[in-house]
Design a protein around this motif. Structure first.
Motif, PDB file in Angstrom:
ATOM      1  N   ALA A  74       0.832  -1.208   0.000  1.00 38.56           N
ATOM      2  CA  ALA A  74       0.000   0.000   0.000  1.00 38.56           C
ATOM      3  C   ALA A  74       0.864   1.254   0.000  1.00 38.56           C
ATOM      4  O   ALA A  74       0.575   2.228  -0.709  1.00 38.56           O
ATOM      5  CB  ALA A  74      -0.935   0.000   1.205  1.00 38.56           C
ATOM      6  N   ARG A  75       1.951   1.226   0.765  1.00 38.58           N
ATOM      7  CA  ARG A  75       2.859   2.379   0.788  1.00 38.58           C
ATOM      8  C   ARG A  75       3.573   2.551  -0.551  1.00 38.58           C
ATOM      9  O   ARG A  75       3.782   3.680  -1.018  1.00 38.58           O
ATOM     10  CB  ARG A  75       3.864   2.215   1.919  1.00 38.58           C
ATOM     11  N   PRO A 135       4.597   7.060  -4.942  1.00 38.81           N
ATOM     12  CA  PRO A 135       4.904   7.786  -6.177  1.00 38.81           C
ATOM     13  C   PRO A 135       3.926   8.917  -6.497  1.00 38.81           C
ATOM     14  O   PRO A 135       4.328   9.966  -7.006  1.00 38.81           O
ATOM     15  CB  PRO A 135       4.855   6.684  -7.245  1.00 38.81           C
ATOM     16  N   ILE A 136       2.644   8.717  -6.185  1.00 36.58           N
ATOM     17  CA  ILE A 136       1.650   9.751  -6.494  1.00 36.58           C
ATOM     18  C   ILE A 136       1.848  10.951  -5.583  1.00 36.58           C
ATOM     19  O   ILE A 136       1.816  12.114  -6.029  1.00 36.58           O
ATOM     20  CB  ILE A 136       0.231   9.184  -6.362  1.00 36.58           C
ATOM     21  N   LEU A 137       2.080  10.700  -4.296  1.00 42.75           N
ATOM     22  CA  LEU A 137       2.321  11.801  -3.368  1.00 42.75           C
ATOM     23  C   LEU A 137       3.613  12.535  -3.710  1.00 42.75           C
ATOM     24  O   LEU A 137       3.679  13.769  -3.645  1.00 42.75           O
ATOM     25  CB  LEU A 137       2.367  11.283  -1.932  1.00 42.75           C
ATOM     26  N   THR A 187       6.428  18.557 -14.069  1.00 46.14           N
ATOM     27  CA  THR A 187       5.353  17.662 -13.652  1.00 46.14           C
ATOM     28  C   THR A 187       5.062  16.583 -14.682  1.00 46.14           C
ATOM     29  O   THR A 187       5.183  16.813 -15.882  1.00 46.14           O
ATOM     30  CB  THR A 187       4.063  18.459 -13.373  1.00 46.14           C
ATOM     31  N   ALA A 188       4.676  15.430 -14.173  1.00 49.34           N
ATOM     32  CA  ALA A 188       4.131  14.372 -15.016  1.00 49.34           C
ATOM     33  C   ALA A 188       2.616  14.324 -14.899  1.00 49.34           C
ATOM     34  O   ALA A 188       1.970  13.491 -15.518  1.00 49.34           O
ATOM     35  CB  ALA A 188       4.722  13.025 -14.612  1.00 49.34           C
ATOM     36  N   LEU A 189       2.048  15.223 -14.091  1.00 51.67           N
ATOM     37  CA  LEU A 189       0.613  15.222 -13.857  1.00 51.67           C
ATOM     38  C   LEU A 189      -0.168  15.823 -15.025  1.00 51.67           C
ATOM     39  O   LEU A 189      -1.400  15.801 -15.015  1.00 51.67           O
ATOM     40  CB  LEU A 189       0.282  15.977 -12.563  1.00 51.67           C
ATOM     41  N   GLN A 232       3.064   3.678 -15.966  1.00 52.73           N
ATOM     42  CA  GLN A 232       4.456   3.392 -15.615  1.00 52.73           C
ATOM     43  C   GLN A 232       4.571   2.909 -14.181  1.00 52.73           C
ATOM     44  O   GLN A 232       5.327   1.983 -13.870  1.00 52.73           O
ATOM     45  CB  GLN A 232       5.310   4.644 -15.821  1.00 52.73           C
ATOM     46  N   GLN A 233       3.802   3.537 -13.289  1.00 51.53           N
ATOM     47  CA  GLN A 233       3.830   3.126 -11.887  1.00 51.53           C
ATOM     48  C   GLN A 233       3.402   1.671 -11.735  1.00 51.53           C
ATOM     49  O   GLN A 233       4.041   0.893 -11.006  1.00 51.53           O
ATOM     50  CB  GLN A 233       2.923   4.021 -11.041  1.00 51.53           C
ATOM     51  N   PHE A 234       2.332   1.280 -12.416  1.00 52.40           N
ATOM     52  CA  PHE A 234       1.848  -0.090 -12.278  1.00 52.40           C
ATOM     53  C   PHE A 234       2.791  -1.093 -12.929  1.00 52.40           C
ATOM     54  O   PHE A 234       2.914  -2.222 -12.456  1.00 52.40           O
ATOM     55  CB  PHE A 234       0.427  -0.207 -12.837  1.00 52.40           C
ATOM     56  N   ASP A 235       3.436  -0.681 -13.999  1.00 57.42           N
ATOM     57  CA  ASP A 235       4.421  -1.566 -14.612  1.00 57.42           C
ATOM     58  C   ASP A 235       5.540  -1.874 -13.629  1.00 57.42           C
ATOM     59  O   ASP A 235       5.950  -3.029 -13.455  1.00 57.42           O
ATOM     60  CB  ASP A 235       4.974  -0.927 -15.887  1.00 57.42           C
TER      61      ASP A 235
END
Length: 218
Positions: free
Chosen positions: A173-174, A179-181, A194-196, A205-208
């Motif tokens: 969970a952490r 990465p989002i925070l 920013t990538a936002l 990319q995060q899930f990969d």
């Protein structure tokens, strides 16, 4: 000679604009966020918030009993809704927990692109040492709700064999939230690039990385 009729009294013109009572709490919260951000929570005064909201100092106490109550309402309005949305997506997504996690990540990335949303946790962090009760309120009403929703989805994914059974739920969970925070802090606090602007690409990319890792495998 007949008596002349008395002239009719002029009707008072209707006001061009009338504040809607139901809109006042939102206006007060917006004014409070601006005042707390500009002056700091301790230096900001309730009368300044009332003036910025266009009401009297006495009127603001009809809605909020203190500055602490005002900040708690800000937490609920600006950030608490994000935690509630995460809970709703988690409850609805147990049949496909990984997809629900992607939906939560995408929603959070879009919401955290709003600098006003991040202003509230920044404010709470800045005063947490002097106002531990505010930090406790934020932890129980935002962080624990969001973390609980994610951990429930991770456990559901483990039960379905989509995630390895030996994965530590709390650590995962952490790794999901971090990465989002970081992106929000990097963009809004440190003023980095920013990538936002493309949250979907960031989440893909995060899930990969989260699901497949970084290590090269045969």
């Amino acid at each position: 000679m007949p008596q002349a009729a008395s002239p009719k009294p002029r009707a008072r013109p209707a006001p061009k604009w009338r504040r809607r009572a139901e809109a006042r709490p939102d206006e007060i919260l917006d004014a409070a966020l601006a005042e707390f951000t500009a002056r700091g929570f301790e230096a900001a005064r309730m009368e300044d918030v009332a003036k910025a909201a266009g009401i009297s100092k006495a009127a603001i106490y009809l809605y909020f009993s203190s500055k602490a109550a005002l900040l708690e309402a800000l937490i609920e309005a600006k950030v608490g809704t994000l935690a509630q949305q995460m809970q709703s997506l988690a409850l609805a997504g147990h049949a496909d927990p990984l997809n629900a996690m992607r939906m939560i990540a995408t929603m959070a990335a879009h919401r955290l692109s709003d600098i006003n949303l991040l202003a509230v946790p920044r404010l709470v962090i800045s005063i947490s040492g002097r106002f531990p009760e505010i930090a406790e309120y934020y932890r129980t009403h935002v962080v624990e709700k969001a973390r609980g929703a994610l951990e429930a989805l991770i456990d559901a994914a483990k039960d379905k064999g989509a995630i390895r059974a030996e994965v530590d739920t709390q650590a995962a969970a952490r790794a999901f939230i971090g990465p989002i925070l970081f992106e929000a802090l990097w963009t809004h606090v440190l003023k980095g690039e920013t990538a936002l602007h493309d949250p979907q690409k960031l989440i893909q990319q995060q899930f990969d990385i989260l699901l497949n890792g970084l290590e090269q495998r045969a």
